[in-house]
Motif scaffolding. Structure first.
Motif, short mmCIF file in Angstrom:
data_model
loop_
_atom_site.label_atom_id
_atom_site.label_comp_id
_atom_site.label_asym_id
_atom_site.label_seq_id
_atom_site.Cartn_x
_atom_site.Cartn_y
_atom_site.Cartn_z
N PRO A 59 0.82 -1.21 0.00
CA PRO A 59 0.00 0.00 0.00
C PRO A 59 0.86 1.26 0.00
O PRO A 59 2.06 1.23 0.30
CB PRO A 59 -0.81 -0.12 1.30
N ASP A 60 0.22 2.38 -0.29
CA ASP A 60 0.90 3.66 -0.44
C ASP A 60 1.08 4.32 0.93
O ASP A 60 0.45 5.31 1.26
CB ASP A 60 0.08 4.56 -1.37
N VAL A 61 1.98 3.74 1.74
CA VAL A 61 2.20 4.25 3.09
C VAL A 61 3.67 4.55 3.36
O VAL A 61 4.09 4.61 4.51
CB VAL A 61 1.63 3.29 4.16
N LYS A 120 3.87 13.92 7.28
CA LYS A 120 4.96 13.32 8.03
C LYS A 120 4.72 11.83 8.14
O LYS A 120 3.60 11.35 7.96
CB LYS A 120 5.13 13.97 9.39
N ARG A 121 5.78 11.08 8.41
CA ARG A 121 5.70 9.64 8.47
C ARG A 121 5.02 9.16 9.75
O ARG A 121 5.20 9.78 10.79
CB ARG A 121 7.11 9.04 8.37
N PRO A 122 4.31 8.03 9.71
CA PRO A 122 4.02 7.23 8.52
C PRO A 122 2.99 7.93 7.64
O PRO A 122 1.95 8.37 8.11
CB PRO A 122 3.46 5.93 9.09
N LYS A 131 -4.09 10.90 8.25
CA LYS A 131 -2.96 11.69 7.77
C LYS A 131 -2.50 12.69 8.83
O LYS A 131 -3.31 13.26 9.55
CB LYS A 131 -3.34 12.45 6.50
N GLN A 132 -1.19 12.90 8.91
CA GLN A 132 -0.61 13.93 9.76
C GLN A 132 0.34 14.78 8.92
O GLN A 132 0.98 14.26 8.00
CB GLN A 132 0.17 13.30 10.92
#
Length: 293
Positions: A59-61, A120-122, A131-132
């Protein structure tokens, strides 16, 4: 290829974006999907979602390694010398120096532009929950380094903010930079497109459409009316391939392994596939001076 020719890719995409109407860029996930897309549209979007799914089966992570993405774009440019190529570089692979190195390399091999996000990750797909975002000053510093590194390449500044006040604040700040285009990902309504269009002023605006995502389904004519300059379609090829392969293999199993009857006029077989791919051989390309569409 000469540097002058490389620079023309950014110029051509910038001119296309400035022209009337909304410019569509179709998401591709491998060389075969790009070969099909090139028959229908003159611009491609190298989607992180599609590349992560195709290249890694993940996945797109945040799994994408930048040399893999650069290698894919290099193959694309070799096969499609006249296509606009906008490349998703996620967060610039975390580090600002890495982001600049990747941008420099992508411009050297002929990418038309990049999208740099403030996650920012992840990290997450732009239409996913959870999302962050980075502190704004940290993202802007990274963006400014990328802008100072690029020579002619189009740079899209992207925010994944989800708080309503923060969305508008960040969109306005991104529009005040030298980025060519602003993208607010995961926009949930036409009303919000209008609000974002107002705060970014005259800066070109990009809209991301993805099947099953958070944003409304809108035509290019509707997007043009809303003042959207670019539309990226991240996954139509990927999801269509998924559905078609699943259907074909379900039918093959049902038929005890007997291939379906073949109609040369309506079916894809070895001859049609070979003809499609033969166009990507370098000797079939037009002369270098024909670069750009």
């Amino acid at each position: 290829m000469s540097d002058a020719r490389h620079e023309s890719y950014g110029t051509k995409l910038r001119e296309r974006i400035a022209a009337p109407g909304t410019t569509p860029l179709i998401g591709v996930f491998d060389m075969y999907s790009a070969s099909v897309a090139a028959d229908h549209y003159d611009g491609m979007f190298v989607s992180g979602f599609g590349f992560s799914a195709s290249y890694y089966g993940l996945p797109d992570v945040g799994f994408i390694a930048w040399p893999d993405m650069v290698g894919f774009v290099q193959r694309l440019r070799g096969a499609f010398p006249k296509q606009h190529l906008l490349v998703d570089i996620d967060d610039g692979y975390v580090d600002p120096e890495v982001a600049c190195h990747v941008v420099e390399g992508l411009e050297r091999i002929g990418a038309s532009g990049v999208i740099l996000e403030d996650q920012k990750r992840p990290r997450r797909c732009g239409h996913a929950d959870g999302k962050q975002v980075l502190p704004l000053d940290e993202y802007l510093a990274k963006l400014e380094m990328v802008l100072a590194t690029r020579r002619d390449m189009v740079v899209v500044a992207r925010t994944d903010a989800t708080d309503e006040e923060e969305i508008l604040h960040r969109a306005k700040c991104l529009a005040a930079t030298d980025a060519d285009v602003v993208l607010v990902d995961g926009v949930r309504s036409v009303e919000w497109i209008k609000r974002i269009r107002e705060v970014v002023g005259g800066k070109p605006l990009l809209f991301n459409q993805i099947a099953g995502g958070k944003s409304p389904r809108l035509s290019l004519a509707e997007l043009s009316e809303l003042g959207v300059d670019v539309a990226i379609y991240s996954t139509p090829c990927l999801f269509a391939a998924h559905q078609a392969m699943d259907s074909a293999l379900t039918e093959l199993k049902r038929a005890d392994g007997r291939l379906p009857s073949f109609d040369p006029a309506a079916s894809i077989g070895v001859a049609a596939s070979t003809r499609l791919l033969e166009r990507n051989i370098a000797r079939h390309h037009e002369a270098p001076e024909a670069v750009g569409v």
